[in-house]
Write a protein that holds these residues in place. Sequence first.
Motif, short mmCIF file in Angstrom:
data_model
loop_
_atom_site.label_atom_id
_atom_site.label_comp_id
_atom_site.label_asym_id
_atom_site.label_seq_id
_atom_site.Cartn_x
_atom_site.Cartn_y
_atom_site.Cartn_z
N TYR A 169 54.43 32.93 41.17
CA TYR A 169 53.71 34.18 40.95
C TYR A 169 53.45 34.42 39.46
CZ TYR A 169 54.64 35.63 45.81
OH TYR A 169 54.68 35.72 47.18
N SER A 172 50.74 32.36 38.02
CA SER A 172 49.41 32.75 38.48
C SER A 172 48.84 33.93 37.68
CB SER A 172 49.45 33.11 39.96
OG SER A 172 50.15 34.34 40.16
N LYS A 174 50.66 36.96 37.14
CA LYS A 174 51.35 38.23 37.42
C LYS A 174 52.57 38.32 36.49
CE LYS A 174 49.73 38.19 42.20
NZ LYS A 174 48.72 39.22 42.01
N SER A 260 52.55 40.63 46.03
CA SER A 260 53.26 39.36 45.87
C SER A 260 54.74 39.67 45.62
CB SER A 260 52.68 38.58 44.69
OG SER A 260 51.30 38.33 44.89
N TYR A 271 55.74 41.14 42.04
CA TYR A 271 55.05 40.64 40.85
C TYR A 271 53.63 41.21 40.79
CZ TYR A 271 59.08 37.68 40.48
OH TYR A 271 60.38 37.26 40.36
#
Length: 379
Positions: A169, A172, A174, A260, A271
Motif C-alpha cells: 500500500y 502505491s 498511500k 486500503s 492506508y
Amino acid sequence: MSVDEVEVLEGGAHSERVGRNPGMALGGAETDAAGGAQPKSERDWLMSQVVERTNMQLAYSRVMKNRGAPGVDGMRCEDLKAWLKANWTQMKQQLLEGSYRPQAIRRVDIPKPQGGVRMLGVPAVSDRLIQQALHQVMQPLFEPTFSANSYGFRPGRSAKQAVSKAAEYTRSGKNWVVDMDIEKFFDRVNHDVVLARVARVLKDPKVLRLIRRFLEAGMMNNGVETPRSEGTPQGGPLSPLLSNILLSDLDRELETRKLSFCRYADDANIYVSSERSGRRIMDSVRRFLANRLKLTVNEAKSAVARPWERKFLGYSVTANQGSKIRIAKTSIERLKESVRKRIAFIGRRKDVCRWHDSWPASDKPRWTEPPPKAIAIGD
C-alpha cells in the motif's frame, strides 16, 4: 500418546465433512471435523457435530500437542486421558442436553514491554478440549465470511503477509497511515454484541448457550472467583475466532468505503493518500467502533502519521520510494534490552557460583532449602 488410545471417546460409525472448507484451521488447529447422523431437530445438529467421535479425537490430539498450563482444578494435560475415561460419558450427555457448565478460568497477568500487564485466562484442560472441539466445527463455517484483508489467527495467513501487504500500500503512494489500537480489546468485548454476530451463522441454541457460558465463566485469581460480564480473555481456543467474528463488521465497513487496510486481530492499519483523509477516517471509525461494536480506540497508541514513523506487528517501512520492510526501532531496542538483562542475569549466577566454589569444603554452608539454580550451571 496416539489419539487412537482415547477409546473413551465413542461416536457414530459413519462420518462426513463439515463446512464449506473443512480443511481450514485457526492458529494451526485442524478443522476437518466429522459428523454423524442428523439428530431429530435440525437446530440441534451442530452440537452433535461437536461431540462426534472423530471431532473429539482431533480436539484431544490438538490439546495434547499444544499442552499449556493447568486451569483452576490443577489438572495437567497428562491427566486428561484418565479423566476422560471416568467422565466423558457424563460430559457428552451434558453437552447434548445443554446443561454443561465450564469451570472458572485461571487469571495470569503477563507484563507488557511498554508497561502494564496483559491478562490471560487459562481454562481447565477439559474445557480447552470442548473449546477446541467447538472451534473445529465453527471455524470452517465462518471462514468464508472473513475479509481478505484480515490476517490474524486464520489458516494460511500470517503476520508476514500482513506486513507485506502494508508495504505494498505504501509503495502505491498511500503515504499516510491510520494506525488504530483498540483499547484492551480482549478484556472489553461485549458478550451480547459478539453473540449476536455468532448467531448470524449458528442456529443451534445449545451451542450458542455454551459459548455464552464460556464467555461468562468466572475469573479465578488467588483463590477468589470474580464474575465476568465482558471480555473474552486470551488463553482459550475460542478467543481468537470470536475476535475475528466480532471485528468482521469493521472489515466490511472499511471494504464498503473502498479503503486500503490490513487487520491482524485487534491491530488495524488503514492506508490513505493525505493526512486530512486520515484524520477524517480516524474520527468516523472511532464512532463506528463505539456505536456498533461497543469498543474504544486507545488514543495513546493510535495516530495518523507516516508509515515509516509507526510500527505494525513489530515492523515498519523505509521512508524512500521503495518502502522496504524493516524491523521497527522499538522492536530492536526491546531485543537489546532483553539481551542486556539476560547477560546481567547470567553474570550474577556465575558470581554466585564462584563465591560458593571459593569456600573451603568444611566451611561451605549447608542449605536448609534446595540450593539456588546458580549452583547447577554447567550441568
